[in-house]
Design a protein around this motif. Structure first.
Motif, short mmCIF file in Angstrom:
data_model
loop_
_atom_site.label_atom_id
_atom_site.label_comp_id
_atom_site.label_asym_id
_atom_site.label_seq_id
_atom_site.Cartn_x
_atom_site.Cartn_y
_atom_site.Cartn_z
N GLU A 116 37.18 56.36 12.67
CA GLU A 116 36.93 57.30 13.78
C GLU A 116 37.92 57.10 14.92
OE1 GLU A 116 34.83 59.73 13.47
OE2 GLU A 116 34.08 59.02 11.53
N PHE A 117 38.80 56.11 14.80
CA PHE A 117 39.83 55.87 15.82
C PHE A 117 41.00 56.82 15.55
CE2 PHE A 117 37.59 51.77 15.34
CZ PHE A 117 37.17 51.56 16.65
N ASN A 118 40.86 58.06 15.97
CA ASN A 118 41.82 59.10 15.59
C ASN A 118 43.25 58.81 16.04
OD1 ASN A 118 39.94 60.66 14.21
ND2 ASN A 118 39.27 61.67 16.08
N ASP A 119 43.42 58.30 17.24
CA ASP A 119 44.77 58.01 17.74
C ASP A 119 45.44 56.95 16.87
OD1 ASP A 119 44.44 59.87 19.72
OD2 ASP A 119 43.98 58.40 21.30
N SER A 120 44.69 55.89 16.56
CA SER A 120 45.24 54.82 15.72
C SER A 120 45.53 55.33 14.31
CB SER A 120 44.26 53.65 15.65
OG SER A 120 44.09 53.06 16.93
N ALA A 121 44.68 56.22 13.82
CA ALA A 121 44.89 56.79 12.48
C ALA A 121 46.20 57.56 12.44
CB ALA A 121 43.72 57.70 12.11
#
Length: 873
Positions: free
Chosen positions: A727-732
């Motif tokens: 759910e960590f979209n930026d890190s993904a």
């Protein structure tokens, strides 16, 4: 619709004519390759009815000339049909010369001769040779091949074909030529040629009789450093086959070529194996541990075919499992000897239980030896391969290793140079063992997954224990009523202290042979109530029912000496909880994880360092595919949500234990593909997966650090999956962009990058997949790319593929229709998710059926797609 007829095993007849020799000459040009063939033909004395000579030839073949005994053949002497050339009024022996013209550049089906990134290569199994020249393209027509390749020397310095090179030369016009001779009889499906600008890794192997064999693996020069593992696997395979089966390689040279555009995994063409790059290239920086193991397994598989498939081949395509089932069994045993036998067995059974059992329960269900087909390419199935291997394994179990080896020796000696049947294989085993295996052969002729129901009774006074086993098999398309199978059931009996009773011949396992619909087996001198350990090492490919309590399953998980059954007990415990929680989810109840389940996992984590490979197996939850296979009616949303809930609960409530175990298995040691190191990475990355199941910034930092510092693809890709699916979209997004920048010039790595996004279970997956199809690294002509995006989304992202609005189904049908004109084999294989529409909830059934009907109503379909769709509807 497809105009192809149904072909039936019962209609088999020997060919009217045989080919003694074939001389081939290829003048290779991208759009106008000329093929000259000279056939020495004789009438078959064993033919039941002597008819005209039938030469198979695809409609794309352009016939330039045909001569009989040196004289041009009058057009009235032959006639051409869509898939063949028929010649009548022929003498008993004659020579036929044929010139054809083909267009490799436009051959997008990747059958016959085609171009793969500028390199000429072939794929002739099953019926690709008929796209090259007119020939009796059937496996029971075996000839010796001589092949001459002519091509531009600068563009195509490497010219390869089957057998040994015997002559070469240079022409005045800048072209060169090489002649190859294969001294062994073979059918046309084993023919191969390659022409390209390739680098070569060369080594040698000395056989048990002292012959020196040259080993060559070819790839593009940029991939030369990725061939060492395949070469090691090849030499290990050659050594193992000599030691275990007494089989020695028979030519002076053995070659493998890596090809990027390939419909299958690899092909065992005699002496010149053509491999999908994904099954031969391996390097720690670009290949995961799973990739390393796949390369080793596929190299072994294709090498073992030299005897089980090439020297002894199949009489007709209904016998496909004769070579594939036997050879899969051989490569499974090889892999078990190279690595953990338990891990290998769990992997094999996982494929059977999730995919093959589903195939048995679907519209394409067929026996290991099918009774009919429209397109043989649709029968390169898990039933033929994996269940076929399980049938051979049962023979091995029933007869024992020594007798089975004698049987395989007799089989190879009796049928060397012949095209034979599964009956011939079983007969060799019957002859050496003295056993009647008539009933056993039902495994080849009856489809479906048998079901065993086991009950027991203990008489304390008499110290007698009884096991009653009932077998049944559901109806399948070819038969509603099934006769009892003959199967081995390996059992052990456990005492209350966790030790095993000593049973027959001083061992702790006993082999029961089930032959009736119901049988009772009696064990004497059993001095306490035992707990049965049933179907040890998964001794038969069946579904098993026994009324274990949760406590008994936990006991087996802790104490069973059979590693497979320990794992299976853990899976059954997890499945019971999953199914209970699915009911709760569907009834909108709150979900809760019982304390006893958490206690079991605490113990597993505590004991994990003792055997990391086994621990990684035991602590992996049943897959969504396996849960679906066992469900009466599949609810993909509920299955996904419940499995994710359990994973999050295990992650959050045991977070400190996961973190400690993760850190225990960290190391600065350089990458090694040794089993011990693979096991360590497997367990460590499993821990990372649990840690990333909860939204904890500290765990995110762990994954980011592993992604950035990993010195091997196994660890880097594991971190990427966890980041991309989090759910960590930026890190993904950061990780995916970084991975793309780092590896964009590595095609196989980009397949992984595409797949990780296509399988992302987060909402919006279909939109992401559509964007991937427009990405520069995606190539709509390349089967590997198609499988990495469309195949991965539809088969491995159930929660999004089965979206409530049916968008996933429409997406797949759209692409089936596009691909059918381009590559019918790939189109037909992608259809599988839609074929199982009857297993789903009514609304999904209707939407999936509608898309199948839409495909059927679209107009002309290939035989491949027509057969699958028509059977599914």
């Amino acid at each position: 619709m497809s105009a192809k007829p149904v072909i039936y095993l019962k209609d088999y007849a020997p060919p009217s004519y045989l080919i003694e020799t074939i001389d081939l000459k290829f003048e290779l040009e991208e759009t106008q390759t000329h093929v000259f063939s000279t056939l020495r033909v004789k009438r078959n004395p064993d033919a039941v009815v002597s008819t005209e000579l039938e030469l198979h030839g695809h409609e794309s073949l352009q016939l330039r000339s045909i001569k009989l005994n040196g004289q041009p053949l009058e057009s009235s002497a032959y006639h051409r049909e869509t898939e063949s050339l028929l010649i009548s009024d022929l003498p008993d022996a004659f020579e036929l010369e044929i010139e054809t013209e083909i267009n490799p550049k436009e051959n997008t089906a990747l059958e016959g001769l085609y171009l793969s990134d500028g390199m000429y290569c072939t794929q002739c199994e099953a019926e690709g040779f008929r796209r090259i020249t007119f020939y009796p393209d059937r496996p029971d027509v075996m000839a010796t091949f001589t092949t001459t390749l002519v091509a531009d020397q600068k563009a195509y310095p490497i010219l390869l074909s089957n057998g040994n090179p015997v002559e070469k030369g240079v022409l005045d016009d800048g072209r060169h030529w090489v002649k190859w001779q294969d001294p062994f009889l073979k059918p046309a499906y084993l023919f191969a040629l390659v022409a390209g600008d390739l680098a070569c890794l060369e080594d040698h192997f000395t056989t048990q009789s002292g012959r020196k064999v040259t080993l060559q693996i070819f790839a593009e020069s940029k991939d030369l450093e990725k061939l060492d593992h395949a070469m090691t696997a090849l030499k290990n395979s050659m050594r193992w086959d000599e030691q275990v089966y007494g089989r020695e390689y028979d030519l002076d040279i053995y070659m493998i070529v890596a090809v990027d555009f390939f419909n299958m995994g690899a092909m065992e063409n005699k002496g010149l194996n053509i491999f999908n790059t994904s099954c031969v290239l391996a390097h720690p920086r670009t290949t995961t541990d799973m990739g390393f193991q796949r390369v080793e397994s596929v190299v072994a598989h294709e090498y073992f075919h030299n005897w089980s498939g090439n020297r002894v081949t199949c009489r007709d395509w209904f016998q496909l499992s004769l070579k594939e089932g036997f050879t899969v069994f051989r490569d499974q045993c090889f892999s078990a000897d190279m690595h953990s036998a338990v891990v290998q067995r769990v992997d094999e059974v996982g494929i059977l239980r999730t995919a093959q059992f589903a195939e048995d329960a679907g519209p394409m269900a067929h026996p290991v030896r099918p009774a009919s087909f429209i397109e043989i390419s649709n029968f390169y199935t898990l039933t033929v391969y994996e269940k076929g291997a399980a049938v051979v394994r049962m023979l091995h179990t029933l007869l024992g290793p020594e007798t089975f080896r004698k049987g395989s020796d007799l089989y190879f000696e009796r049928h060397d140079g012949q095209a034979v049947t599964t009956d011939d294989f079983v007969q060799a085993m019957a002859d050496v063992s003295g056993r009647d295996l008539t009933q056993f052969k039902r495994w080849y002729s009856q489809a479906g997954t048998p079901r065993l129901t086991v009950t027991d009774r203990y008489d304390a006074a008499a110290q007698r224990y009884e096991l009653t086993v009932k077998q049944s098999c559901p109806a399948t398309p070819e038969s509603k009523q099934k006769q009892p199978f003959h199967m081995p059931i390996s059992v052990g009996l456990l005492r209350a202290d966790g030790t095993s009773f000593v049973l027959a011949e001083g061992g702790t396992s006993m082999l029961l042979e089930l032959t009736d619909a119901e049988q009772t087996f009696i064990f004497e001198k059993i001095d306490e109530q035992p707990l049965p350990s049933l179907l040890r090492n998964f001794s038969a490919p069946v579904k098993l029912s026994y009324p274990y309590t949760d406590e008994q399953l936990a006991f087996l998980l802790s104490h069973d000496e059979d590693g497979f059954n320990r794992w299976d007990a853990g899976q059954q415990l997890a499945l019971r909880l999953i199914n209970q929680l699915i009911d709760d989810y569907q009834q909108q109840k709150d979900l809760a994880l019982p304390e006893h389940f958490l206690a079991t996992w605490r113990l597993l984590i505590k004991e994990a360092p003792q055997d990391p490979a086994m621990a990684a197996l035991l602590m992996t939850l049943p897959s969504e595919a396996y849960i679906s296979e066992l469900a009466e009616q599949i609810d993909p949303i509920a299955i996904h949500q419940v499995r994710q809930f359990i994973k999050r609960e295990l992650a959050s409530k045991l977070a400190n234990l996961w973190l400690e175990l993760y850190q225990q298995h960290d190391t600065d040691v350089a990458y090694s593909a040794e089993p011990k190191e693979m096991a360590r990475r497997s367990l460590r990355n499993l821990c990372l997966g649990y840690l990333m199941a909860v939204d904890n910034p500290a765990h995110l930092a762990l994954a980011e650090q592993q992604f950035e510092t990993a010195d091997n693809m196994t660890d880097q890709f594991a971190a990427l999956v966890n980041l991309a699916h989090s759910e960590f979209n930026d890190s993904a997004h950061t990780a995916l962009d970084s991975f793309l920048t780092q590896w964009q010039h590595e095609s196989l790595v980009m397949n992984q990058w595409l797949m990780v996004q296509a399988t992302d279970p987060k909402p919006g997956a279909l939109m992401r997949v559509m964007q991937l199809l427009d990405h520069p690294v995606y190539d709509p002509r390349n089967p590997n790319k198609i499988r990495s995006v469309i195949g991965a989304f539809c088969n491995q992202n159930a929660v999004n593929f089965h979206a409530e609005d049916g968008s996933g189904y429409r997406f797949l049908a759209d692409h089936i229709l596009k691909l059918d004109a381009q590559n019918p084999q790939i189109a037909a294989r992608l259809l599988t998710p839609l074929t199982r529409w009857k297993r789903y909830t009514p609304n999904r059934q209707a939407m999936m059926q509608a898309q199948l009907q839409r495909i059927m109503d679209s107009g002309k379909l290939s035989g491949d797609v027509y057969e699958v769709v028509s059977k599914s509807l």
